[in-house]
Design an enzyme around this catalytic site. Structure first.
Site, short mmCIF file in Angstrom:
data_model
loop_
_atom_site.label_atom_id
_atom_site.label_comp_id
_atom_site.label_asym_id
_atom_site.label_seq_id
_atom_site.Cartn_x
_atom_site.Cartn_y
_atom_site.Cartn_z
N TRP A 130 0.58 -1.09 0.27
CA TRP A 130 -0.04 0.23 0.24
C TRP A 130 0.70 1.52 0.51
CZ3 TRP A 130 -2.05 2.57 4.88
CH2 TRP A 130 -3.20 3.53 4.30
N ASP A 211 -1.33 -6.32 8.65
CA ASP A 211 -2.05 -5.44 8.52
C ASP A 211 -4.30 -5.35 7.85
OD1 ASP A 211 -4.10 -3.41 7.42
OD2 ASP A 211 -2.38 -2.77 6.35
N LYS A 246 -14.16 -1.00 5.72
CA LYS A 246 -14.92 -1.81 4.57
C LYS A 246 -15.94 -3.11 5.23
CE LYS A 246 -10.40 0.61 3.31
NZ LYS A 246 -10.23 0.91 3.10
C1 LMR Z 1 -6.84 2.58 -0.44
O1 LMR Z 1 -5.68 2.02 -0.48
O2 LMR Z 1 -7.58 2.97 -1.06
C2 LMR Z 1 -7.73 2.36 0.49
O3 LMR Z 1 -6.78 2.09 1.86
C3 LMR Z 1 -8.51 3.97 1.27
C4 LMR Z 1 -6.96 4.93 1.80
O4 LMR Z 1 -7.00 5.60 2.69
O5 LMR Z 1 -6.03 4.86 0.72
#
Ligand code: LMR
Length: 397
Positions: A130, A211, A246
């Site tokens: 992420w 996570d 979510k």
């Molecule tokens: C995402 O990856 O789109 C979600 O986890 C929301 C975010 O805060 O980025």
């Protein structure tokens, strides 16, 4: 003081939603941020949530502060969802939680906790991960490293490379694992691979930081926790960051938890005391409303079974959109085989679209996806936008 400041770049994910909102094209499509859309393209409030809110509104007596670690009932239910009823980590009392503003809040509290007590530990993230992971950790002065994850084609897990690079991580470092529905790729290890990951983590004496933001969005509430439950073995230590954005659709209420699993009860209480300092020096104590909703739904057998049905519906809609997308792309182009998308789980997949193609999708077709890896939010596809979306993708390939 501020007049010489340069404007910072927009956020890689939320910045796209800002741009999307300003786009006047009525046919625009937002597949950037991980937000679930129903068949009509709206992000619904779950019925069980509305019902719990009605009850809470009637019963609520006070808006006094919560404790630093939040609502005790919320923490208990959050842990139960993670480990499953009767799990040794629950009955032994060696798992403790602090309620946090969303999963991101949990990650930041975890990072601050590590900074306070394990200042030399580095955090190893999958490559890719992420985009906000390294930013959150670096904001807490954590050194971030990466381990191998995705294969050369960008469509599957290179497990041998992953295992090899996990083996190289020095003891005492932290390894960030995505509990399920890997963000951004949608590629998860199999149960057997999780077993091997857990073996390596324990043999190498690494601290797993899991996570877990998508429980219930992959294959099911318990099925999605297989990896996490494999990693949490007797007497081992783990940090888990979970989110209810979510699976309860509580995005704007910011509901999450940092759960610390220690080797024994005393150690858990000591760790909790430090996590509470991280909270107190950050946002003091958490907001009540969202966590009260979650606790209320999970405590009430009727609301809980309604929630499970609503969650299953969201999951199956996402999985059917994966199938539909693959089918449509097959009809529209032979330039690329997208069948891998149907095998992945959760909200996201790496489409493999290049930054140039991503830009063209935005500027020509008002289709918004995340630049890195061309991450698409499958949960934003609907029967109404799928043809337009697939035509646009086919034309930029
Ligand atoms: C995402 O990856 O789109 C979600 O986890 C929301 C975010 O805060 O980025």
């Amino acid at each position: 003081m501020f007049e010489n400041l340069e404007v910072a770049p927009p956020d890689a994910i939320l910045g796209l939603t800002e741009a999307f909102k300003n786009d006047p094209n009525p046919q625009k499509i937002n597949l950037s941020v991980g937000v679930y859309k129903d068949a009509d393209g709206t992000t619904p409030i779950l019925k069980c949530v509305k019902e719990a809110e009605r009850k809470l509104l009637d019963e609520e007596q006070s808006k006094g502060y919560l404790g630093i670690d939040g609502l005790a009932d919320f923490g208990r239910h959050a842990r139960q969802l993670l480990f499953g009823e009767g799990h040794e980590a629950l009955t032994s009392g060696r798992a403790v939680s602090v309620q946090t503003p969303g999963g991101t809040g949990a990650l930041r509290v975890a990072a601050d906790f590590l900074k306070r007590k394990f200042a030399n530990s580095r955090i190893w993230c999958s490559k890719p991960t992420w985009v906000n992971h390294p930013k959150v950790f670096e904001a807490a002065d954590r050194q971030v490293e990466t381990y191998d994850y995705i294969d050369a084609a960008g469509t599957g897990l290179n497990f041998e490379a992953m295992a090899d690079s996990l083996q190289q991580i020095p003891a005492g470092d932290v390894v960030l694992l995505h509990g399920c529905c890997h963000n951004p790729t949608g590629i998860d290890p199999t149960p057997d691979q999780w077993k091997r990951i857990a073996d390596i983590v324990h043999e190498r004496r690494l601290l797993p930081l899991i996570d877990f933001a998508y429980q219930g969005f992959g294959s099911g509430i318990d099925a999605d926790a297989i990896g996490l439950r494999e990693v949490i073995r007797p007497e081992t230590e783990t940090l888990v960051c979970s989110s209810f954005s979510k699976n309860f659709g509580l995005y704007s209420e910011r509901v999450g938890a940092l759960t610390i699993v220690a080797s024994a009860t005393d150690a858990a209480q000591a760790a909790l005391s430090h996590a509470k300092i991280a909270v107190r020096t950050n946002y003091s104590n958490p907001p009540q409303h969202g966590a009260a909703i979650v606790a209320r739904v999970l405590a009430d057998s009727e609301l809980r079974s309604d929630w499970e049905v609503e969650l299953a519906k969201m999951r199956s809609r996402i999985n059917s959109m994966r199938e539909l997308f693959v089918e449509k792309m097959k009809e529209k182009t032979t330039a690329r085989d997208f069948s891998f998308i149907a095998k992945q789980r959760g909200m996201f997949s790496f489409s493999g679209l290049t930054p140039v193609q991503v830009d063209e999708l935005k500027s020509k077709y008002s289709v918004y996806i995340v630049t890195a890896g061309g991450r698409i939010n499958v949960a934003g596809m609907t029967e109404h936008n799928i043809d337009r979306l697939c035509d646009a993708i086919a034309s930029v390939l």
